[in-house]
Design a protein around this motif. Sequence first.
Motif, PDB file in Angstrom:
ATOM      1  N   SER A  37       0.686  -1.103   0.076  1.00  0.00           N
ATOM      2  CA  SER A  37       0.001  -0.071   0.083  1.00  0.00           C
ATOM      3  C   SER A  37       0.932   1.208  -0.026  1.00  0.00           C
ATOM      4  O   SER A  37       0.280   2.260  -0.303  1.00  0.00           O
ATOM      5  N   GLY A  38       2.166   1.305   0.460  1.00  0.00           N
ATOM      6  CA  GLY A  38       3.117   2.441   0.633  1.00  0.00           C
ATOM      7  C   GLY A  38       2.681   3.089   1.955  1.00  0.00           C
ATOM      8  O   GLY A  38       3.169   4.208   2.043  1.00  0.00           O
ATOM      9  N   GLU A  39       1.969   2.541   2.924  1.00  0.00           N
ATOM     10  CA  GLU A  39       1.968   3.046   4.083  1.00  0.00           C
ATOM     11  C   GLU A  39       3.032   3.138   4.807  1.00  0.00           C
ATOM     12  O   GLU A  39       3.975   2.271   5.099  1.00  0.00           O
ATOM     13  N   LEU A  40       3.294   4.385   5.544  1.00  0.00           N
ATOM     14  CA  LEU A  40       4.409   4.657   6.316  1.00  0.00           C
ATOM     15  C   LEU A  40       4.587   4.095   7.795  1.00  0.00           C
ATOM     16  O   LEU A  40       3.572   4.722   8.671  1.00  0.00           O
ATOM     17  N   LEU A  41       5.154   3.163   8.199  1.00  0.00           N
ATOM     18  CA  LEU A  41       4.887   2.575   9.488  1.00  0.00           C
ATOM     19  C   LEU A  41       6.008   3.121  10.358  1.00  0.00           C
ATOM     20  O   LEU A  41       5.881   3.334  11.589  1.00  0.00           O
ATOM     21  N   VAL A  42       7.372   3.281   9.870  1.00  0.00           N
ATOM     22  CA  VAL A  42       8.375   3.843  10.953  1.00  0.00           C
ATOM     23  C   VAL A  42       9.383   4.653  10.210  1.00  0.00           C
ATOM     24  O   VAL A  42       9.672   4.582   8.941  1.00  0.00           O
ATOM     25  N   ALA A  43       9.853   5.887  10.870  1.00  0.00           N
ATOM     26  CA  ALA A  43      10.677   6.572  10.236  1.00  0.00           C
ATOM     27  C   ALA A  43      11.528   7.161  11.496  1.00  0.00           C
ATOM     28  O   ALA A  43      11.148   8.190  12.249  1.00  0.00           O
ATOM     29  N   GLU A  44      12.783   6.498  11.488  1.00  0.00           N
ATOM     30  CA  GLU A  44      13.465   6.596  12.851  1.00  0.00           C
ATOM     31  C   GLU A  44      14.977   7.298  12.334  1.00  0.00           C
ATOM     32  O   GLU A  44      15.615   6.548  11.411  1.00  0.00           O
ATOM     33  N   LYS A  45      15.825   7.704  13.153  1.00  0.00           N
ATOM     34  CA  LYS A  45      17.276   8.039  13.034  1.00  0.00           C
ATOM     35  C   LYS A  45      18.188   6.935  13.342  1.00  0.00           C
ATOM     36  O   LYS A  45      17.561   6.206  14.433  1.00  0.00           O
ATOM     37  N   TYR A  46      18.709   6.367  12.368  1.00  0.00           N
ATOM     38  CA  TYR A  46      19.598   5.181  12.741  1.00  0.00           C
ATOM     39  C   TYR A  46      20.997   5.405  13.205  1.00  0.00           C
ATOM     40  O   TYR A  46      21.973   4.708  12.999  1.00  0.00           O
ATOM     41  N   ASP A  47      21.452   6.917  13.165  1.00  0.00           N
ATOM     42  CA  ASP A  47      22.681   7.275  13.733  1.00  0.00           C
ATOM     43  C   ASP A  47      22.273   8.330  14.846  1.00  0.00           C
ATOM     44  O   ASP A  47      21.643   9.664  14.328  1.00  0.00           O
ATOM     45  N   PRO A  48      22.373   8.525  15.903  1.00  0.00           N
ATOM     46  CA  PRO A  48      22.125   9.565  16.866  1.00  0.00           C
ATOM     47  C   PRO A  48      22.643  10.996  16.527  1.00  0.00           C
ATOM     48  O   PRO A  48      22.225  11.921  16.976  1.00  0.00           O
ATOM     49  N   ALA A  49      23.802  11.007  15.852  1.00  0.00           N
ATOM     50  CA  ALA A  49      24.306  12.334  15.220  1.00  0.00           C
ATOM     51  C   ALA A  49      23.570  13.192  14.296  1.00  0.00           C
ATOM     52  O   ALA A  49      23.580  14.187  14.153  1.00  0.00           O
TER      53      ALA A  49
END
Length: 600
Positions: A356-368
Amino acid sequence: MKRLFALTAAAALCAPAATFASESVQAEIDNADQWVLQTGDYKNQRYSQLDQINKENVGDLQVSWTFSTGVLRGHEGSPLVVGDTMYVHTPFPNIVYALDLADEGRIIWKYEPKQDPSVIPVMCCDTVNRGVAYADGKIFLHQADTKVVALDAQSGEVLWEAQNGDPSIGETNTATVLPVNDKIIVGISGGEFGVRGSVTAYDMNSGEQVWRAYSMGPDSDTLIDPENTTHLGKPVGPDSGTNTWEGDQWKIGGGTTWGWYSYDAEENLVYYGTGNPSTWNPAQRPGDNRWSMTIMARDADTGMAKWLYQMTPHDEWDYDGINEMILTEQEVDGEMRKLLTHFDRNGLAYTMDRVSGELLVAEKYDPAVNWTTGVDMDPASETYGRPAVVAEYSTEHNGEDVNSTGICPAALGTKDQQPAAYSPQTELMYVPTNHVCMDYEPFRVSYTAGQPYVGATLSMYPAPDSHGGMGNFIAWDNTSGEIKWSIPEQFSVWSGALATAGGVVFYGTLEGYLKAVDAETGDELYKFKTPSGIIGNVMTYSHGGKQYVGILSGVGGWAGIGLAAGLTNPNDGLGAVGGYAALSDYTALGGQLTVFALPD
């Protein structure tokens, strides 16, 4: 040449119809003794069922044999193994070797294309190539000069050729191709030269063009149905590929497609990402610049777009979106979902429903990562799906250029094209990352076909207030958006990872180490220093009942361009030369395949 092409195409069209390549290639993939696609499988998981080498014995690995490629530039991608034959490729001039694994690696055939060396200065970030593809008894090579070549896998004979682009206007190629159904899917490079990105399907047997989908332009060019192509669940509407551009800027708008492709056979969808908009100076291209920086899902047979998601509207930092799309089936909130996970250059890891293209997760994968505070995840919000930009790290203000410092990540991203791996055993993804920040100075630039169209000067350096190195190798939970463990590295990890059923994850380092770590804990289990820095992708295969691990070493790519091309000005290599100046203290040029195995 045109007459030869016509004759070759006609002969291929008269041949008996073959089983769709996706089915035959999938059958080859299912044989774990082989490594048939650069990505390991259609899902880009880079996972092997082989477990003869495991966490208990991997520390005993030894070099089994080596092979020199004869080329001294950056070696990305990996060999393929089909049956008793290994296929090895090189950077420009894009030599292909077929080696007989049953006869001490004897060279069965060698294909060396005669390319005009004038293509070299038009290649953005070294003369790399990410490897050949195999399907239906053919080896497919997309050369630097954009010629697509089909070779007979047994003899090396040229079966057909097709010209995919024009190097005189900056169009080149660094990527592999993906065989799907009766077609091969290919992209294009050249965003730093004002190229308009596209993806093209060629008939696997004739080389005839079947469809081409541009990244931006009229709906007829982008193969977008305004009412049935969606962005975050809503129809994109008419003219979506032009109405966020000023004037005709979209015609030189970038959005090139030089990354990796994945395929879901059940949905018959091909997934890939588009690159940065042109120019790098954002003040010269007002608007969201759709559909650069976008994840795309397209029908493999027609090229029509089903859904799109633009990750970095109006990119101000060269955060190409071309990195791989990893396809998995996992549980989310108690429901099994068909997922797509993408580690973007912008420092955010996205997990989406790939149907469907639904966005489930969007998070930084480097704290910097500091250019954004995060993505708006509220579907009811007007800014749903958009990253919130931190003004301090913007590179324009009210249409004027702004010199910004301390932007994290740098333009080469928290991860560039070096592909991650996924283990269904741990349900974790293993990600090679760059821990690098930059200063960014945009400037006005005019377009001339075939000339650089960048419009920014960069300097790069390690992220501050951390371990002082320029890279990490991390384990990532793609359903929760969390780092499970992280291994600091002195330099960026520019090698593609490999996960195996033996509970081991492999990756390479820019200094030249092949490393093996415990998939559960990240504990180092083995390392060996190869003759040159590693920017290739680790692969594994089995022959004669014995498992082997192979890696190409040969420093280069964007991070290693200073060494590869002999550059010394810190601002050269789009800012990478100064950032990675210390790399020359640890490694030198090379082009070698190193193959490892357990002792007899």
